[in-house]
Design a protein around this motif. Sequence first.
Motif, PDB file in Angstrom:
ATOM      1  N   PRO A 184      11.843  -1.644  -8.398  1.00 37.63           N
ATOM      2  CA  PRO A 184      11.294  -2.937  -7.994  1.00 37.63           C
ATOM      3  C   PRO A 184      10.339  -3.496  -9.049  1.00 37.63           C
ATOM      4  CG  PRO A 184      10.154  -1.164  -6.860  1.00 37.63           C
ATOM      5  CD  PRO A 184      11.271  -0.529  -7.639  1.00 37.63           C
ATOM      6  N   THR A 185      10.381  -4.788  -9.208  1.00 38.89           N
ATOM      7  CA  THR A 185       9.483  -5.464 -10.140  1.00 38.89           C
ATOM      8  C   THR A 185       8.941  -6.715  -9.466  1.00 38.89           C
ATOM      9  OG1 THR A 185      11.314  -6.718 -11.106  1.00 38.89           O
ATOM     10  CG2 THR A 185      10.713  -4.641 -12.185  1.00 38.89           C
ATOM     11  N   GLY A 186       8.021  -7.369 -10.126  1.00 38.68           N
ATOM     12  CA  GLY A 186       7.532  -8.658  -9.665  1.00 38.68           C
ATOM     13  C   GLY A 186       7.017  -8.638  -8.242  1.00 38.68           C
ATOM     14  N   VAL A 222      -3.526  -4.221 -10.746  1.00 37.72           N
ATOM     15  CA  VAL A 222      -4.400  -5.382 -10.956  1.00 37.72           C
ATOM     16  C   VAL A 222      -4.949  -5.415 -12.377  1.00 37.72           C
ATOM     17  CG1 VAL A 222      -5.034  -5.531  -8.515  1.00 37.72           C
ATOM     18  CG2 VAL A 222      -6.483  -4.212 -10.077  1.00 37.72           C
ATOM     19  N   LEU A 223      -4.871  -4.280 -13.084  1.00 32.57           N
ATOM     20  CA  LEU A 223      -5.287  -4.237 -14.489  1.00 32.57           C
ATOM     21  C   LEU A 223      -4.096  -4.389 -15.438  1.00 32.57           C
ATOM     22  CD1 LEU A 223      -7.967  -1.378 -14.352  1.00 32.57           C
ATOM     23  CD2 LEU A 223      -8.357  -3.849 -14.427  1.00 32.57           C
ATOM     24  N   GLY A 224      -2.921  -4.642 -14.870  1.00 40.14           N
ATOM     25  CA  GLY A 224      -1.745  -4.901 -15.689  1.00 40.14           C
ATOM     26  C   GLY A 224      -0.897  -3.687 -16.009  1.00 40.14           C
ATOM     27  N   TYR A 225      -1.103  -2.574 -15.315  1.00 41.01           N
ATOM     28  CA  TYR A 225      -0.371  -1.343 -15.595  1.00 41.01           C
ATOM     29  C   TYR A 225       0.607  -1.025 -14.459  1.00 41.01           C
ATOM     30  CZ  TYR A 225      -3.670  -0.158 -19.348  1.00 41.01           C
ATOM     31  OH  TYR A 225      -4.425  -0.149 -20.505  1.00 41.01           O
ATOM     32  N   TYR A 242      -3.619   4.055  -5.660  1.00 43.53           N
ATOM     33  CA  TYR A 242      -3.782   4.252  -7.103  1.00 43.53           C
ATOM     34  C   TYR A 242      -2.952   3.235  -7.885  1.00 43.53           C
ATOM     35  CZ  TYR A 242      -5.531   8.776  -5.490  1.00 43.53           C
ATOM     36  OH  TYR A 242      -6.227   9.765  -4.856  1.00 43.53           O
ATOM     37  N   ALA A 243      -1.711   3.025  -7.440  1.00 42.56           N
ATOM     38  CA  ALA A 243      -0.834   2.082  -8.125  1.00 42.56           C
ATOM     39  C   ALA A 243      -1.387   0.662  -8.046  1.00 42.56           C
ATOM     40  CB  ALA A 243       0.570   2.136  -7.520  1.00 42.56           C
ATOM     41  N   TYR A 244      -2.017   0.330  -6.929  1.00 40.46           N
ATOM     42  CA  TYR A 244      -2.588  -1.012  -6.751  1.00 40.46           C
ATOM     43  C   TYR A 244      -3.701  -1.259  -7.759  1.00 40.46           C
ATOM     44  CZ  TYR A 244      -4.373  -5.138  -4.314  1.00 40.46           C
ATOM     45  OH  TYR A 244      -4.781  -6.412  -4.004  1.00 40.46           O
ATOM     46  N   MET A 286      -1.599   7.056 -15.043  1.00 39.60           N
ATOM     47  CA  MET A 286      -1.531   5.622 -15.336  1.00 39.60           C
ATOM     48  C   MET A 286      -2.838   4.927 -14.972  1.00 39.60           C
ATOM     49  SD  MET A 286       1.122   2.785 -13.761  1.00 39.60           S
ATOM     50  CE  MET A 286       0.723   3.180 -12.045  1.00 39.60           C
ATOM     51  N   LEU A 287      -3.410   5.257 -13.812  1.00 40.41           N
ATOM     52  CA  LEU A 287      -4.673   4.646 -13.409  1.00 40.41           C
ATOM     53  C   LEU A 287      -5.808   5.063 -14.333  1.00 40.41           C
ATOM     54  CD1 LEU A 287      -6.399   2.982 -11.506  1.00 40.41           C
ATOM     55  CD2 LEU A 287      -6.530   4.962  -9.972  1.00 40.41           C
ATOM     56  N   ASP A 288      -5.801   6.315 -14.768  1.00 38.00           N
ATOM     57  CA  ASP A 288      -6.820   6.779 -15.712  1.00 38.00           C
ATOM     58  C   ASP A 288      -6.756   5.966 -17.006  1.00 38.00           C
ATOM     59  OD1 ASP A 288      -8.785   9.051 -16.542  1.00 38.00           O
ATOM     60  OD2 ASP A 288      -7.282   9.018 -18.146  1.00 38.00           O
ATOM     61  N   LYS A 289      -5.551   5.740 -17.504  1.00 35.09           N
ATOM     62  CA  LYS A 289      -5.390   4.934 -18.722  1.00 35.09           C
ATOM     63  C   LYS A 289      -5.826   3.499 -18.488  1.00 35.09           C
ATOM     64  CE  LYS A 289      -1.571   7.592 -20.765  1.00 35.09           C
ATOM     65  NZ  LYS A 289      -0.125   7.570 -21.130  1.00 35.09           N
ATOM     66  N   ALA A 290      -5.512   2.978 -17.299  1.00 31.89           N
ATOM     67  CA  ALA A 290      -5.897   1.600 -16.981  1.00 31.89           C
ATOM     68  C   ALA A 290      -7.413   1.449 -16.973  1.00 31.89           C
ATOM     69  CB  ALA A 290      -5.309   1.190 -15.631  1.00 31.89           C
ATOM     70  N   ASN A 291      -8.096   2.380 -16.312  1.00 36.97           N
ATOM     71  CA  ASN A 291      -9.557   2.277 -16.208  1.00 36.97           C
ATOM     72  C   ASN A 291     -10.256   2.517 -17.542  1.00 36.97           C
ATOM     73  OD1 ASN A 291      -9.695   1.604 -13.483  1.00 36.97           O
ATOM     74  ND2 ASN A 291      -9.777   3.722 -12.803  1.00 36.97           N
TER      75      ASN A 291
END
Length: 531
Positions: free
Chosen positions: A55-57, A147-150, A141-143, A192-197
């Motif tokens: 899923p995307t978008g 919101v940070l674009g990841y 976590y995905a949310y 992924m969230l760690d990289k985003a933050n």
Amino acid sequence: MENKMFCFQCEQTAGCSGCTGKVGVCGKNADVAALQDKLTGELIGLVRATGDVVPTGNVLKLIIEGLFTTLTNVSFNEQTLNELIEKVCTERERLVPQCFACASPCGTNNEYDLSHIWTDNEDIRSLKSLILFGIRGMAAYAYHAMVLGYTNDEVSHFFVKALFALGEDWGMDKLLPIVMELGKVNLVCMEMLDKANTGTYGTPTPITIDLKVEKGPFIIISGHDLLDLKLLLEQTKDKGINIYTHGEMLPAHGYPELKKYKHLKGNFGTAWQNQQKEFANVPAPILFTTNCLMPPKDGYSDRVFTTEVVSYPEITHIGDDKDFTPIIEKALELGGYDEDKQFTGINGGTSVTTGFGHGTILSVADKVIDAVKSGAIKHFFLVGGCDGARVGRNYYTDFVKQTPDDTIILTLACSKYRFNDLDLGTIIGGLPRIMDMGQCNDAYGAIKVAIALAEAFECEVNELPLSMILSWYEQKAVCILLTLLHLGIKNIRLGPTLPAFISPNVLGYLVENYNIAKITTPEEDLKNILG
């Protein structure tokens, strides 16, 4: 809507078996619970209609937002739940219009009735509950990453795979591998969230935070969403308003791009379950950003604001425009305290520390390794997880107090408020014996440290002088536990109670294969761990 519910997704579920009345222990009523089940059923119908694709978008956003909304202590609002349900239905009809014009509907693409899960064989119900609650936690976590674009295709696709499985009449042999795969994919999601933050706000560094609130207008911000905090700091800059974190927002003080704001002053209060008492007479507004909201009491409900997926009836909600003007005006109107006011933690301490993320700890890994080899450090304890109000959680305070001076306590998530204001002295290089690694969202950091230590000592994680003493409350703890099991980590002690949704057979599997055990007493558990 029926006026009774069935819900057993949190640790405090009634009678350790399930909330079945008109109102759950968390405060949501039966109509809200039914709408959350309906929303989940619509999401299952959506993925079954659209097929096994990544899923995307808007579809991805709806899946993640929909699952996150059903997490404990997020939404108590029938209106917003109905609006989200309508969005999912509209998207399904847009993507597969032929299904809605079909003269012989097959029924597989319709809303799935979650009562099929709650009334199923207890082992199937147990495994499907692990999948459902696990993806609800992973969606949080995905949310925050989204919101940070990841985003990540593996994570996105697994949401579809897991939701599809929930609607199928499968046996244990097909469901158990999905449960274990959830742990694997959640590790990817947490990374992924760690990289985003860290990519957005920098690598956290240690900081000591005073529990004093300075005189003048201020705002309290609770939850996990660092972007909301950043936007609030920007909009309150130079307005004479100080910002104080609450609950899981405390670790924000360690990020360079957040602590550079001089009006991010400190931390107010303790864990989420104490908010109704701690907010009662506070002359300031409170912003809730994620799953930490309890039903606001009349004495302070006019000072509560929500944003993102958090929602409560008749409480002012800050929408997608993120215009915090109503909160700013309320802070100026209330004026704050007339003079500085010193608060303390649960144990009487006047300050707490945070910012000991994996970057900081691994930067002194050579010293830690030498200290272990020399005997200066005998053992590591990871004492962390969700806090809650059930009797028996003082176990974690007593456990930490009784740990020997040559041991280190790593902690994360809101259970640290049971002991993070204690002064247990320092160990190698002046590091405090209690090191706060961050939010529950930062569990990846603790896993990374454990793996790095195992590699340094050329052993398995289970062979390290490391014990995990975990507390759980909601669904993010479920997916973290599954990640630990995916990594093969054994001998986890879990409490204060075991999940009500785990059947005896599934529990037996976890005990036999991973030696999971319920906490007993601090004295007995320390004796068994240290010998």
